[in-house]
Scaffold this active site. Sequence first.
Site, PDB file in Angstrom:
ATOM      1  N   GLY A 196       0.827  -1.206   0.000  1.00  0.00           N
ATOM      2  CA  GLY A 196       0.000   0.000   0.000  1.00  0.00           C
ATOM      3  C   GLY A 196       0.858   1.253   0.000  1.00  0.00           C
TER       4      GLY A 196
ATOM      5  N   GLY B  12       1.712   2.798  -2.617  1.00  0.00           N
ATOM      6  CA  GLY B  12       1.335   3.670  -3.729  1.00  0.00           C
ATOM      7  C   GLY B  12       2.103   3.397  -5.011  1.00  0.00           C
ATOM      8  N   SER B  13       2.279   2.111  -5.351  1.00  0.00           N
ATOM      9  CA  SER B  13       3.057   1.789  -6.551  1.00  0.00           C
ATOM     10  C   SER B  13       2.366   2.314  -7.818  1.00  0.00           C
ATOM     11  CB  SER B  13       3.289   0.278  -6.655  1.00  0.00           C
ATOM     12  OG  SER B  13       2.102  -0.431  -6.479  1.00  0.00           O
ATOM     13  N   SER B  14       1.045   2.299  -7.842  1.00  0.00           N
ATOM     14  CA  SER B  14       0.337   2.763  -9.054  1.00  0.00           C
ATOM     15  C   SER B  14       0.558   4.251  -9.276  1.00  0.00           C
ATOM     16  CB  SER B  14      -1.168   2.522  -8.929  1.00  0.00           C
ATOM     17  OG  SER B  14      -1.415   1.204  -8.593  1.00  0.00           O
TER      18      SER B  14
ATOM     19  N   ALA C 127       2.986   6.110  -8.039  1.00  0.00           N
ATOM     20  CA  ALA C 127       4.407   6.381  -8.299  1.00  0.00           C
ATOM     21  C   ALA C 127       4.748   6.066  -9.758  1.00  0.00           C
ATOM     22  CB  ALA C 127       5.289   5.576  -7.351  1.00  0.00           C
TER      23      ALA C 127
ATOM     24  N   ASP D 114      -1.355  10.589  -2.805  1.00  0.00           N
ATOM     25  CA  ASP D 114      -0.266   9.677  -3.169  1.00  0.00           C
ATOM     26  C   ASP D 114       0.501  10.208  -4.386  1.00  0.00           C
ATOM     27  OD1 ASP D 114      -2.619   9.317  -4.576  1.00  0.00           O
ATOM     28  OD2 ASP D 114      -2.695   7.148  -4.321  1.00  0.00           O
TER      29      ASP D 114
END
Length: 323
Positions: A108, A110-112, A114, A155
Amino acid sequence: MKKIVVSAPGKLMLLGEHAVVYNHSCIVTAVGQRMFVTLELLPEPTFELEASDVEVAGYKKRFASLGEGDIPKGARFVEMAVKNFTKRYPLKGGVRITTKSEFSSLFGFGSSSASTVCVIKGLAELTNTNLSSKEIFELAYKTVLDVQGKGSGFDVAAAIYGRTLYFVTGGKVIEPIALDELPLVVGYTGVKADTVSLINAVAEKAFRHPKRIEVIYTQIGDMVDEAHAALKERNWPLVSELMDFDQGMLESLGVSSQRLAGMIHAARDAGAWGAKLSGAGGGDCMIALVSREKKQAVSEAITKVGGQVIDVATNVEGVRIEL
Ligand code: PMV
């Protein structure tokens, strides 16, 4: 062909989750584990993606059909980011993108968002398009809303600006907080949270109890504002007390879990100044503010109740060109 590597940090919410979706403030810090995205311009108008962390291999389509058809989950944000960027700033050819994360997409962190930010920054750089941080934010936030329909954009801001930010819904306010340290211990529950379904569950509760939920959001917003001032003075005990109150509010919203609560109480019992869940809830991570002397004991207590302590730097630099 021209090639570039861009990286952006993950994030952890310190205070204000859920209320920040509805016009309140939050505080977020950027974490030292980063997403790396390589972008290479192609002569033909095709989009190619390799994202092994999210099981995307050999994904390829014509530019003309970007955003259309059945898009694999792991490709949605990157594809939509390319679509949104090239709609505004047309590309002559195409682009090959490879993503690699230093952190698990399960945390969680925030890979999306980033990767979305890296793609937009990288395309701007490759095409000599001069974009301000605010313009990158607008395009990346639109991309997140296009894909998941909901979200405050906190994010996205953390990935772009880095450091620790005071943030208001949709980027109405994005203000860095000057800090040289943030004494956090981070514990992963081992459970992946689904942000959109948690936002929906809270929205449903708000539909049935509008007045009560509004009071909770207002309280959370007030606590964020007080914590903002306390952070500037490095008043960790006060920030922590506000985090504990915030955890109580998140419990009322119904987004905590037995696992999260167990880890939070274990951290407090072991001497943390304060502890709460971080992010949408339901799983993902909890955070505790901890003095140097208590760090070891708190980490052990979190591990003992089944959590995984993640050693991560906070308050780090935002998106940057690596190569
Ligand atoms: O699940 P995460 O870590 O992306 O955090 C979500 C925080 C929310 O406030 C619930 C949603 C948002 O976009 O602000």
